[in-house]
Design an enzyme around this catalytic site. Structure first.
Site, PDB file in Angstrom:
ATOM      1  N   GLU A 160     -72.522 -70.857 -77.287  1.00 50.90           N
ATOM      2  CA  GLU A 160     -72.674 -72.207 -77.871  1.00 50.90           C
ATOM      3  C   GLU A 160     -72.690 -72.218 -79.406  1.00 50.90           C
ATOM      4  OE1 GLU A 160     -76.044 -73.965 -75.852  1.00 50.90           O
ATOM      5  OE2 GLU A 160     -75.333 -73.252 -73.925  1.00 50.90           O
ATOM      6  N   GLU A 265     -71.293 -71.580 -65.515  1.00 51.54           N
ATOM      7  CA  GLU A 265     -72.602 -72.203 -65.217  1.00 51.54           C
ATOM      8  C   GLU A 265     -72.394 -73.508 -64.444  1.00 51.54           C
ATOM      9  OE1 GLU A 265     -74.923 -72.536 -68.800  1.00 51.54           O
ATOM     10  OE2 GLU A 265     -74.301 -70.574 -69.532  1.00 51.54           O
TER      11      GLU A 265
END
Ligand code: G3I
Length: 374
Positions: A160, A265
């Protein structure tokens, strides 16, 4: 006459017997069928595991994990804050148990994550000097990746690092070291464990602007001779967003960089989120509002069907691009363990995965397996 009756009876007995054998065979096949067996030729299929599973306390989740999945990811136990809580201390107890679980079950073991601005050792947020920051990053990544050298199949090296508009996130790493921190992290990881595949992992990687930013980030690494094997698209999606056209565009675009794509995810929220409300002020307290927690006790069948259809469409897309997709990991084993029961609002009842709170298969499970059996 008697003879023909005897023949009929024999044929009837044969047909009944055959039917029972077939039924038993089908039941056995269904019982023996599993996600990992059905998708063995397409991609690894797995789940993120929490302490309960790693410690063997959640036996039902562990049973599902062993039967259905061939790859695991650590939901939290390998994060910086857990492993390296202060400058001079490392705690590998849970991470060691996680890796041991993967090895014992002959799984593709994912390491998550070496460098992330969140869940970082708290002292890191006050580091101001570039060389000091670089030393801490080098010490962390080297210590962790060397410890599991040859055991971790794939590392989320950086997690991220992008904003929604594709620009680099103003993390403490960027502020102190500049964008060279990205290259630095990947190079250290490669040196520490040359056998592990190295990934960049992020969410909303289907958004056009973020896709452009990710492509830029990856191309910059490649241009500087940095090893990157793949990109992780996190897959925290909803019943209607994102559009699968955008997801497909991203899968193709990342694959064109000559790297693998992983869905890292995957979970599908069935609950409304504050920001979807017209004019909703996200800081407004939505705790315990019926509107934001519409299914506190049970998921209506109509929504169960919507979820199943969404998973069907998503897995059809994954199968279409199984030549590009190396892995699909669910972010949790069953609904009860999902982080989405507490984010973005605590104490809700969400239903994002393929197994329900009683560890039973949901309609979505049967639709996903059905894509391979029908
Ligand atoms: O372990 C402590 C426990 O001792 C304490 O009593 C409890 C009090 O709240 O907190 C526990 O730590 C929590 C941890 O999960 C373990 O349950 C943290 O507060 C909580 O913030 C943490 O949330 C995790 C989140 O990342 C932040 O690290 C979620 O479980 C996890 O699913 C989520 O996963 C992230 C990926 O790593 C990166 N991509 C996004 C994804 C969702 O945010």
């Amino acid at each position: 006459m008697v003879k023909s009756i005897v023949v009929c009876v024999i044929i009837l007995l044969f047909l009944v017997g055959f039917g029972k054998i077939r039924e038993t065979k089908l039941r056995t096949e269904e019982h023996d069928a599993s996600l990992k067996k059905l998708y063995a030729k397409d991609f690894y299929i797995g789940a993120a595991v929490n302490d309960g599973v790693i410690l063997g306390k959640n036996t039902q989740a562990l049973q599902i994990l062993k039967k259905e999945f061939n790859t695991i990811s650590p939901e939290n136990v390998m994060k910086w804050q857990e492993i390296h809580p202060s400058p001079n201390s490392f705690n590998f107890e849970m991470a060691d148990k996680y890796v041991a679980l993967g090895k014992k079950n002959n799984m593709h073991i994912v390491g998550h994550t070496l460098l992330w601005h969140s869940q970082i050792g708290s002292w890191m947020n006050s580091v101001k000097d570039s060389a000091v920051m670089a030393n801490y990053i080098k010490e962390h990544i080297t210590t962790v990746a060397e410890r599991y050298k040859g055991k971790i199949d794939s590392w989320d090296v950086v997690n991220e690092a992008l904003n929604e508009d594709g620009a680099l996130r103003e993390s403490v790493f960027l502020k102190v070291m500049g964008e060279r921190y990205l290259e630095y992290a990947f190079k250290i990881a490669e040196k520490a464990d040359p056998s592990a595949e190295l990934y960049y992992n992020d969410y909303n990687m289907w958004k056009p602007k973020k896709r452009e930013g990710a492509i830029q980030l990856i191309e910059n690494l490649q241009k500087n001779g940095v090893k990157i094997h793949g990109v992780g698209m996190q897959g925290h999606w909803g019943l209607t967003e994102p559009s699968l056209e955008e997801v497909e565009t991203s899968i193709i675009a990342y694959s064109k960089l000559g790297i693998k794509v992983a869905i890292t995810e995957l979970d599908i929220t069935v609950l409304p989120n504050p920001w979807e409300l017209e004019g909703a002020e996200i800081s407004q307290n939505f705790e315990n509002s019926d509107e934001m927690n519409p299914y506190p006790d049970v998921l209506p069948d109509s929504v169960e069907v919507q979820l199943a259809n969404r998973y069907r469409d998503i897995f059809k897309l994954f199968l279409k691009h199984s030549d590009k997709i190396d892995r699909v990991t669910f972010w949790g084993v069953n609904d009860k363990s999902s982080w989405l029961n507490n984010w973005p609002i605590k104490k809700r009842t969400n239903y994002p995965l393929l197994f329900d709170r009683d560890y039973k298969t949901k309609k979505a499970y049967h639709v996903v397996t059905g894509l391979k059996t029908n």
